[in-house]
Design a protein around this motif. Structure first.
Motif: not given
Length: 305
Positions: A43-65
């Motif tokens: 939880v504290i690793s902020q994996v979602g933030r990493l994913a958002a930077m690594a996949y900047p063109d992903a749609a919200p539902e795909m980014l969550l996946l």
């Protein structure tokens, strides 16, 4: 630090969609039936933030996946592969079950790690072409078996005692190649099969992997030392006779060399905006940049958690 307009990220994206995705990911992570300490670390690793930077063109539902899959990957590595109470044969058996699973497999099984994997795998398969899903599963298989080899080497203090051998293994065991292979599905582009395996694209992919490994190992050295994990680029350099300060300087220089090599190779790649190769190479750079920022700012790299 870098030329031709390429700079490493200095701050993560921030918007309402990202905040919602991070909340959804945190809720999903907290619901996992895994060790509480591992769950807190995730939880504290902020994996979602990493994913958002690594996949900047992903749609919200795909980014969550994608963020869920990254979380599973980190959890499986920490919860299962590094768990000393599980036998080597048990780990191999589980990895085989994951590696050779077909899309649509029933997720109603006892192991939480396997259950979650099959759920995510089925979701990914719905959005991936046959070739894309094949690349993902091949890289997943390589990542898990390489991670097992790396774990065994660290425990026995044998093998992987040269930088070249270590980097070759870490390209798989780090899971970075797997993360790259997810980019097409999450971001909605197609990298032609013949382009994917071209030598220059392979060289770009390897350079991106190496940059991420050097960055990770440098930032996480203190954490890994505290956990008595003595397998990393700094440890190898120290075993070759360098002091820690000299090894850190050497590591920083090598990281910059790899970045410059990637930038040089990138200039020769397709510049046709929207093409599969253009999108793929941009994704490689996004991953280098995102990982650098994430590693330098995320609590698990700053504290012994």
């Amino acid at each position: 630090m870098y030329t031709i307009g390429d700079t490493l990220l200095t701050s993560p994206p921030s918007n309402s969609q990202l905040e919602k995705m991070e909340k959804d990911l945190a809720s999903w992570t907290r619901a996992l039936d895994i060790d509480g300490t591992c769950k807190i670390r995730l939880v504290i690793s902020q994996v979602g933030r990493l994913a958002a930077m690594a996949y900047p063109d992903a749609a919200p539902e795909m980014l969550l996946l994608g963020a869920k899959f990254l979380t599973w990957l980190f959890a499986f590595d920490g919860e299962f592969l590094e768990e000393s109470s599980k036998s080597h044969h048990e780990k191999i058996r589980t990895i085989k079950e994951i590696s050779y699973a077909a899309p649509g497999k029933d997720a109603g099984i006892e192991s939480e790690m396997l259950r979650v994997f099959f759920e995510l795998s089925n979701e990914i398969a719905l959005s991936a072409s046959e070739a894309q899903f094949s690349r993902i599963t091949n890289h997943l298989r390589s990542a898990l078996f390489a991670a097992l080899l790396e774990s065994a080497s660290a425990q026995r203090h044998t093998g992987l005692n040269s930088i070249s051998a270590y980097l070759a293994t870490r390209r798989d065991s780090s899971g970075v190649l797997l993360c790259f292979s997810m980019a097409e599905v999450l971001s909605g582009f197609i990298m032609p099969e013949e382009k994917f395996y071209e030598p220059r694209v392979t060289a770009l992919r390897n350079s991106a992997c190496d940059a991420i490994v050097w960055s990770n190992d440098t930032f996480s050295h203190a954490k890994e030392e505290a956990r008595q994990n003595t397998l990393g680029v700094l440890n190898i350099l120290e075993n070759q006779g360098m002091g820690l300060e000299e090894a850190l300087l050497c590591s920083t220089e090598k990281h910059q060399e790899i970045i410059f090599r990637f930038i040089k190779l990138r200039k020769a790649a397709s510049q046709e905006a929207g093409s599969g190769e253009y999108c793929y190479v941009n994704c490689l750079w996004a991953w280098i940049s995102a990982n650098h920022h994430w590693s330098s700012t995320t609590p698990p790299y700053s504290y012994n958690c």
